[in-house]
Design a protein around this motif. Structure first.
Motif, mmCIF file in Angstrom:
data_model
loop_
_atom_site.group_PDB
_atom_site.id
_atom_site.type_symbol
_atom_site.label_atom_id
_atom_site.label_comp_id
_atom_site.label_asym_id
_atom_site.label_seq_id
_atom_site.Cartn_x
_atom_site.Cartn_y
_atom_site.Cartn_z
ATOM 1 N N LYS A 1 0.965 -1.216 -0.061
ATOM 2 C CA LYS A 1 -0.290 0.183 -0.035
ATOM 3 C C LYS A 1 0.781 1.192 -0.058
ATOM 4 N N GLU A 2 2.138 1.166 0.266
ATOM 5 C CA GLU A 2 2.882 2.282 0.536
ATOM 6 C C GLU A 2 3.578 2.282 -0.904
ATOM 7 N N VAL A 3 2.737 2.877 -1.868
ATOM 8 C CA VAL A 3 3.296 3.212 -3.286
ATOM 9 C C VAL A 3 4.202 4.457 -3.314
ATOM 10 N N GLU A 4 3.545 5.433 -2.621
ATOM 11 C CA GLU A 4 4.377 6.565 -2.814
ATOM 12 C C GLU A 4 5.898 6.433 -2.428
ATOM 13 N N ARG A 5 6.124 5.795 -1.162
ATOM 14 C CA ARG A 5 7.323 5.513 -0.600
ATOM 15 C C ARG A 5 8.116 4.642 -1.581
ATOM 16 N N PHE A 6 7.433 3.510 -2.214
ATOM 17 C CA PHE A 6 7.978 2.729 -3.030
ATOM 18 C C PHE A 6 8.670 3.407 -4.314
ATOM 19 N N LEU A 7 7.915 4.511 -4.886
ATOM 20 C CA LEU A 7 8.209 5.164 -5.942
ATOM 21 C C LEU A 7 9.427 6.066 -5.847
ATOM 22 N N ALA A 8 9.272 6.704 -4.576
ATOM 23 C CA ALA A 8 10.343 7.643 -4.056
ATOM 24 C C ALA A 8 11.764 6.836 -3.917
ATOM 25 N N GLN A 9 11.438 5.510 -3.557
ATOM 26 C CA GLN A 9 12.995 4.576 -3.442
ATOM 27 C C GLN A 9 13.281 4.300 -4.497
ATOM 28 N N LEU A 10 12.519 4.013 -5.693
ATOM 29 C CA LEU A 10 13.006 3.683 -6.825
ATOM 30 C C LEU A 10 13.724 5.159 -7.445
ATOM 31 N N SER A 11 13.017 6.190 -7.327
ATOM 32 C CA SER A 11 13.604 7.357 -8.039
ATOM 33 C C SER A 11 14.911 7.708 -7.206
ATOM 34 N N GLU A 12 14.975 7.635 -6.123
ATOM 35 C CA GLU A 12 16.359 7.613 -5.186
ATOM 36 C C GLU A 12 17.216 6.618 -5.693
ATOM 37 N N PHE A 13 16.883 5.369 -6.013
ATOM 38 C CA PHE A 13 17.842 4.255 -6.706
ATOM 39 C C PHE A 13 18.475 4.841 -7.995
ATOM 40 N N ALA A 14 17.618 5.316 -9.005
ATOM 41 C CA ALA A 14 17.804 5.695 -10.199
ATOM 42 C C ALA A 14 18.895 6.941 -9.852
#
Length: 211
Positions: free
Chosen positions: A45-58
């Protein structure tokens, strides 16, 4: 492409290319990405956090975010299917290799799956019972008599087949649990309600009763 355990449906053509992109990641990069994936699997359910982590990884690894999202979508294909079908770590590894992931990365992910699969399965059951109507259930207890992992020999396991109603259709979910006490304690007591019966499992474990 060979047969997959996680799905019987044809996989998108882009999956093979996405696996090759994953193969180009270094060991530390793949390890970091795997951690992000498992955090998301544990808390979808933590989609926003997941996308933020992907952005940070990128950003950290100088990777374009758009292609990374596509790659992660392909990577999630196996664990999502593995949760629904209660796949073993060996089956997860085999599916990744079939899809084109290198053996070392497939082995690394499967080891992480072995460490986290019980917790993820318990969460999945709880969410299934909360969101969907459970109309039938079958269960089977057993004792592991032989395994490549010595610590599992003699351990008690529970195999569940849950029949849930999703809209106008029913879906079968197959789950195997090796650590029953934490699962039952977390779940508490739940009912399987049908037209003529219900099943109650209590914690501490005494017996499963069919009425």
């Amino acid at each position: 492409m060979g047969r997959l355990y996680c799905t019987q449906d044809p996989v998108p053509e882009a999956v093979g290319g996405d696996m090759q992109q994953l193969n180009q990641l270094g060991a530390q990069q793949f390890s970091a990405l795997t951690e992000v994936i498992f955090h998301f699997l544990a808390e979808p359910k933590e989609v926003e956090r997941f996308l933020a982590q992907l952005s940070e990884f990128a950003t950290t690894n100088q990777i374009s975010l758009g292609p990374l999202r596509s790659t992660v979508k392909s990577l999630l294909l196996v664990p999502n299917g593995a949760l629904k079908k209660s796949l073993t770590a060996e089956q997860v590894r085999a599916d990744f290799i079939t899809l084109g992931l290198s053996e070392d990365k497939a082995t690394y992910f499967s080891e992480k799956w072995k460490q986290n699969s019980q917790t993820l399965a318990q969460w999945a059951i709880g969410q299934t019972l909360m969101i969907n109507q459970l109309i039938d259930m079958e269960w089977k207890f057993g004792v592991t008599s032989g395994s490549s992992e010595l610590d599992k020999v003699g351990s008690i396991f529970l195999q569940l087949k849950l029949v849930v109603k999703k809209g106008n259709q029913t879906e079968n979910l197959y789950i195997e649990l090796c650590h029953l006490h934490p699962f039952l304690k977390e779940l508490g007591a739940f009912c399987v309600q049908g037209s003529q019966f219900f099943i109650m499992i209590d914690y501490p474990p005494r017996a499963a009763q069919l009425y």
